[in-house]
Design a protein around this motif. Structure first.
Motif, PDB file in Angstrom:
ATOM      1  N   PRO A 202       0.829  -1.206   0.000  1.00 47.74           N
ATOM      2  CA  PRO A 202       0.000   0.000   0.000  1.00 47.74           C
ATOM      3  C   PRO A 202       0.865   1.259   0.000  1.00 47.74           C
ATOM      4  CG  PRO A 202      -0.805  -1.589   1.610  1.00 47.74           C
ATOM      5  CD  PRO A 202       0.520  -2.097   1.128  1.00 47.74           C
ATOM      6  N   ASP A 203       0.388   2.292  -0.667  1.00 48.12           N
ATOM      7  CA  ASP A 203       1.058   3.597  -0.733  1.00 48.12           C
ATOM      8  C   ASP A 203       2.340   3.581  -1.554  1.00 48.12           C
ATOM      9  OD1 ASP A 203      -0.893   4.756   0.991  1.00 48.12           O
ATOM     10  OD2 ASP A 203       0.192   4.010   2.734  1.00 48.12           O
ATOM     11  N   PHE A 204       2.559   2.514  -2.345  1.00 48.87           N
ATOM     12  CA  PHE A 204       3.777   2.505  -3.153  1.00 48.87           C
ATOM     13  C   PHE A 204       3.733   3.671  -4.133  1.00 48.87           C
ATOM     14  CE2 PHE A 204       7.169   0.759  -5.840  1.00 48.87           C
ATOM     15  CZ  PHE A 204       8.036   0.323  -4.849  1.00 48.87           C
ATOM     16  N   LEU A 205       4.851   4.340  -4.290  1.00 41.84           N
ATOM     17  CA  LEU A 205       4.893   5.592  -5.035  1.00 41.84           C
ATOM     18  C   LEU A 205       4.506   5.415  -6.504  1.00 41.84           C
ATOM     19  CD1 LEU A 205       5.643   8.604  -4.681  1.00 41.84           C
ATOM     20  CD2 LEU A 205       7.951   8.008  -5.444  1.00 41.84           C
ATOM     21  N   ILE A 206       4.938   4.329  -7.104  1.00 44.23           N
ATOM     22  CA  ILE A 206       4.636   4.043  -8.513  1.00 44.23           C
ATOM     23  C   ILE A 206       3.998   2.660  -8.570  1.00 44.23           C
ATOM     24  CG2 ILE A 206       5.615   3.712 -10.823  1.00 44.23           C
ATOM     25  CD1 ILE A 206       7.917   5.582  -9.880  1.00 44.23           C
TER      26      ILE A 206
END
Length: 264
Positions: free
Chosen positions: A150-154
């Motif tokens: 979750p919340d991975f930048l790309i």
């Protein structure tokens, strides 16, 4: 296809340095390692030499990313830590003669900071490529699905493509992971076919559980054929979590060899 075995996810029933022989015995000519930094370079070199293997890819150290943190590559306040990670990576990459180094973007949980994290990441990506390119090493970066991270930048193939197109750096390419992108709804074959020249490395596993091909729902006969007939000429990494002893999960590899023989 030029196949590699990812020794960080596969053959984990064996101690790390014994995985090289197991991969060789299963017919691989190359391996990749996510984070080799706990093992001395000389030990890895010896294992590669003894088993007639090449190492084609490693990751830049990612700090606390694998423990749930933000990582290093995109965090504005971690410039010194990322620079140190890049130096360590360069030593391993040169000694192991890899063709690609992968940079993991990391997480950003605050949407208001996302633009700053992306800017930091792109600057670090260019710095990394500038340092690695003189040694013939391509810098890649990958998108990771938001279910696993979750919340991975790309997290999408289109986001990767946008950065490649924006930076226009000859030594920066996308690392396309079939597993992650399938979970994000990407049309795997059409993306590879249309963007083969912008992909520096491909990895694969089945969905939904990241097992070997045939353990889930993806049509790997079609996917492998697509990769073979596309303009992509790089390595293709088996990066899956085996559902049993790794050497017992190679039916996909035998099927692939049989199809090649049938078509030749």
């Amino acid at each position: 296809m030029k196949l590699t075995a990812n020794l960080s996810l596969m053959y984990t029933e064996l101690p790390f340095l014994k995985r090289f022989k197991a991969a060789h015995d299963d017919g691989f000519s190359a391996v990749e390692i996510q984070f080799p930094y706990d093992t001395p370079i000389s030990d890895i070199q010896q294992a590669l030499k003894e088993n007639n293997l090449s190492c084609v890819l490693i990751n830049v150290p990612a700090g606390d990313l694998m423990q749930g943190g933000e990582g290093l590559a995109a965090v504005p306040g971690k410039a010194a830590e990322y620079a140190a990670a890049m130096v360590e990576c360069l030593a391993y990459a040169r000694a192991l003669k890899v063709s690609c180094v992968n940079v993991l973007p990391g997480r950003c949980s605050d949407e208001n900071k996302r633009v700053f994290y992306l800017d930091t990441f792109k600057k670090n990506l260019v710095k990394t490529a500038d340092n690695l390119a003189p040694f013939g090493i391509t810098t890649t970066f990958e998108a990771i699905n938001t279910r696993d991270m979750p919340d991975f930048l790309i997290s999408t193939a289109d986001q990767m493509l946008a950065i490649v197109d924006e930076l226009k750096h000859p030594a920066i390419k996308a690392q396309f992971d079939v597993y992650h992108m399938a979970l994000m709804g990407c049309q795997i074959c059409s993306f590879i076919d249309e963007n083969a020249d912008k992909i520096g490395h491909i990895q694969f596993a089945d969905i939904p559980q990241r097992g070997e091909p045939g353990s889930g729902t993806l049509d790997f006969t079609t996917i492998f054929r697509c990769i073979e007939t596309s303009g992509y000429r790089g390595w293709v990494g088996a990066e899956y979590k085996p559902t049993r002893r790794t050497s017992m999960t190679m039916q996909w590899k035998r099927d692939l060899a049989a199809n090649v023989a049938l078509c030749s």
